[in-house]
Design a protein around this motif. Sequence first.
Motif, PDB file in Angstrom:
ATOM      1  N   ALA A 200       0.831  -1.205   0.000  1.00 35.30           N
ATOM      2  CA  ALA A 200       0.000   0.000   0.000  1.00 35.30           C
ATOM      3  C   ALA A 200       0.868   1.258   0.000  1.00 35.30           C
ATOM      4  O   ALA A 200       0.569   2.236  -0.700  1.00 35.30           O
ATOM      5  CB  ALA A 200      -0.929   0.001   1.213  1.00 35.30           C
ATOM      6  N   GLY A 204       0.965   3.859  -3.025  1.00 27.19           N
ATOM      7  CA  GLY A 204       0.625   5.237  -2.704  1.00 27.19           C
ATOM      8  C   GLY A 204       1.625   6.251  -3.222  1.00 27.19           C
ATOM      9  O   GLY A 204       1.298   7.432  -3.399  1.00 27.19           O
ATOM     10  N   LYS A 205       2.868   5.827  -3.490  1.00 26.16           N
ATOM     11  CA  LYS A 205       3.891   6.731  -4.009  1.00 26.16           C
ATOM     12  C   LYS A 205       3.807   6.923  -5.515  1.00 26.16           C
ATOM     13  O   LYS A 205       4.509   7.766  -6.070  1.00 26.16           O
ATOM     14  CB  LYS A 205       5.278   6.202  -3.645  1.00 26.16           C
ATOM     15  CG  LYS A 205       5.556   6.174  -2.149  1.00 26.16           C
ATOM     16  CD  LYS A 205       6.927   5.593  -1.862  1.00 26.16           C
ATOM     17  CE  LYS A 205       7.193   5.524  -0.359  1.00 26.16           C
ATOM     18  NZ  LYS A 205       8.513   4.913  -0.060  1.00 26.16           N
ATOM     19  N   GLU A 207       2.478   8.612  -8.034  1.00 30.61           N
ATOM     20  CA  GLU A 207       1.678   9.806  -8.254  1.00 30.61           C
ATOM     21  C   GLU A 207       1.092   9.854  -9.658  1.00 30.61           C
ATOM     22  O   GLU A 207       0.124  10.591  -9.909  1.00 30.61           O
ATOM     23  CB  GLU A 207       2.530  11.062  -8.024  1.00 30.61           C
ATOM     24  CG  GLU A 207       3.042  11.207  -6.595  1.00 30.61           C
ATOM     25  CD  GLU A 207       1.924  11.462  -5.612  1.00 30.61           C
ATOM     26  OE1 GLU A 207       0.842  11.909  -6.048  1.00 30.61           O
ATOM     27  OE2 GLU A 207       2.120  11.208  -4.406  1.00 30.61           O
ATOM     28  N   PRO A 211      -5.928   8.711  -7.990  1.00 28.30           N
ATOM     29  CA  PRO A 211      -6.187   8.232  -6.623  1.00 28.30           C
ATOM     30  C   PRO A 211      -7.123   7.031  -6.585  1.00 28.30           C
ATOM     31  O   PRO A 211      -6.926   6.105  -5.801  1.00 28.30           O
ATOM     32  CB  PRO A 211      -6.807   9.458  -5.939  1.00 28.30           C
ATOM     33  CG  PRO A 211      -6.262  10.623  -6.684  1.00 28.30           C
ATOM     34  CD  PRO A 211      -6.130  10.170  -8.105  1.00 28.30           C
ATOM     35  N   ARG A 214      -5.199   3.949  -7.534  1.00 22.76           N
ATOM     36  CA  ARG A 214      -4.334   3.510  -6.438  1.00 22.76           C
ATOM     37  C   ARG A 214      -5.145   2.776  -5.375  1.00 22.76           C
ATOM     38  O   ARG A 214      -4.711   1.741  -4.855  1.00 22.76           O
ATOM     39  CB  ARG A 214      -3.610   4.715  -5.828  1.00 22.76           C
ATOM     40  CG  ARG A 214      -2.583   5.362  -6.744  1.00 22.76           C
ATOM     41  CD  ARG A 214      -1.587   6.187  -5.963  1.00 22.76           C
ATOM     42  NE  ARG A 214      -2.207   7.286  -5.271  1.00 22.76           N
ATOM     43  CZ  ARG A 214      -2.327   8.511  -5.767  1.00 22.76           C
ATOM     44  NH1 ARG A 214      -1.867   8.771  -6.986  1.00 22.76           N
ATOM     45  NH2 ARG A 214      -2.887   9.481  -5.074  1.00 22.76           N
ATOM     46  N   GLN A 215      -6.324   3.304  -5.051  1.00 24.60           N
ATOM     47  CA  GLN A 215      -7.166   2.640  -4.057  1.00 24.60           C
ATOM     48  C   GLN A 215      -7.582   1.252  -4.534  1.00 24.60           C
ATOM     49  O   GLN A 215      -7.569   0.285  -3.769  1.00 24.60           O
ATOM     50  CB  GLN A 215      -8.416   3.491  -3.789  1.00 24.60           C
ATOM     51  CG  GLN A 215      -8.158   4.766  -3.011  1.00 24.60           C
ATOM     52  CD  GLN A 215      -7.944   4.498  -1.532  1.00 24.60           C
ATOM     53  OE1 GLN A 215      -8.421   3.515  -0.994  1.00 24.60           O
ATOM     54  NE2 GLN A 215      -7.204   5.378  -0.881  1.00 24.60           N
ATOM     55  N   VAL A 218      -4.640  -1.140  -4.278  1.00 25.25           N
ATOM     56  CA  VAL A 218      -4.395  -1.537  -2.885  1.00 25.25           C
ATOM     57  C   VAL A 218      -5.384  -2.607  -2.449  1.00 25.25           C
ATOM     58  O   VAL A 218      -5.014  -3.610  -1.812  1.00 25.25           O
ATOM     59  CB  VAL A 218      -4.481  -0.294  -1.960  1.00 25.25           C
ATOM     60  CG1 VAL A 218      -4.517  -0.717  -0.496  1.00 25.25           C
ATOM     61  CG2 VAL A 218      -3.294   0.619  -2.205  1.00 25.25           C
TER      62      VAL A 218
END
Length: 436
Positions: A200, A204-205, A207, A211, A214-215, A218
């Motif tokens: 995670a 999260g890094k 960029e 978003p 990324r979620q 994860v």
Amino acid sequence: MLENPFIQKMLGYAEQGMDLALGWLTSPAAWSQFGLLVVAFGLAWYLSRRLNKAISPLLTPAEDAVGLVATSRRFVLGFLPLLLPLLAYVFTAIGEQVVRSLFDSGAVIAFGKRLFLFLAARILVQRIITDPFLKLLGKFILIPIAALYALGLLDTASAALSEFQVGVGNISFSLMALVRGVIAGSLLFWLGRWSNDQSAALIGKKEELRPATRQLAVKAVEIAIFGLAFLLLMNIMGINLASLAVLGGAVGVGLGFGLQKIASNFISGVILLLEGQATVGDFVELDGGEAGTIVKMTARAIILETYDGRWIVVPNEDFIVTRVINYSDQGSANRYEAEFSVSYDTDINTVPAIVEAAVQGHPDVLLEPYPADCELRGFGESGIDFSVEFWVNGIDDGRHKYTSDVLFLIWNALKDNGIEIPYPHRVVEFKGEMPK
């Protein structure tokens, strides 16, 4: 009382222990093994001190050093206390081979070897492991197992646990399999949690990813890690996965009837993550009036934080089946208006330029998509009504009070240019004589 079978058995074990101790005390082979144990420990103590002095400076990084190499050096440095018991174990194992070749007996030195391994386990738990969960496992699982091994009772305990069978429906397993499952399950799910946290943080890094993407990544990694851990645990416990078909069918029926809302919210959460229409950091408002910043997206619900500090838990399904207003969408601009009035004695042709320049001086007011725009709105009872429109990235509430800042700027700009902001005036006419 002495006829109790358990007490009789314990007394028998005590008598055997006394006979074994007396045999060791009167046996030359036992005394030689005691001597080898002392020599092995002394040699391990001397060598560990020398190695500690030589290795510690090489492994100790600078206090402000960061990075993978420095972290690895600190990690290895923490295991130096194990040098003494492990070296003693190795030297004792060598001495055991020598004693068995000379006397055809090595019970004493074998006990000493196992005792050094127990000391290593104790040092590992008390001085090296820092994670609270692993320390708990070591205290209540590793140290008792090492103690049983040191006393030579581990095989006996394992055989007794293996003989005790437990049955649940058509699933049957031994108590030993249950203990093994508890140990393996604890380690597997701790490792899964650690792996999930690391993945995670790594995702999260990134960029360059949205978003929402990324979620979703994860969540996918979390499901994969813990699913694999569950399958490994079932294999370690020796449970046939085919025997879980009945349980799986029951869960399916439950999802179809009693858990349909949970399933609906879970699927809605996946859809939201895939579409990316709402993600962490957005300010949203639902049809029901709930409004706030998204601070967390879970498998079942989305958590909104209002500007007065309250948290609202909104089911994911509500974001799919109802109308949702997204004010931010990760940085999109929003337009606001600030109304004001000037006196009828003012040259209104100069007002727009003065106000627009003042408002545009605010650091958060944007030039794109449009700069500040002052418009004449009407002629009021007490003054001439204006409104200035401005664009900002964010919400005019909470930490950012843009309209309040803009009104302060307008007030100061009008005062500096001698323009009066009117207050209500009333004309009262009296018929007849003036009242006293």
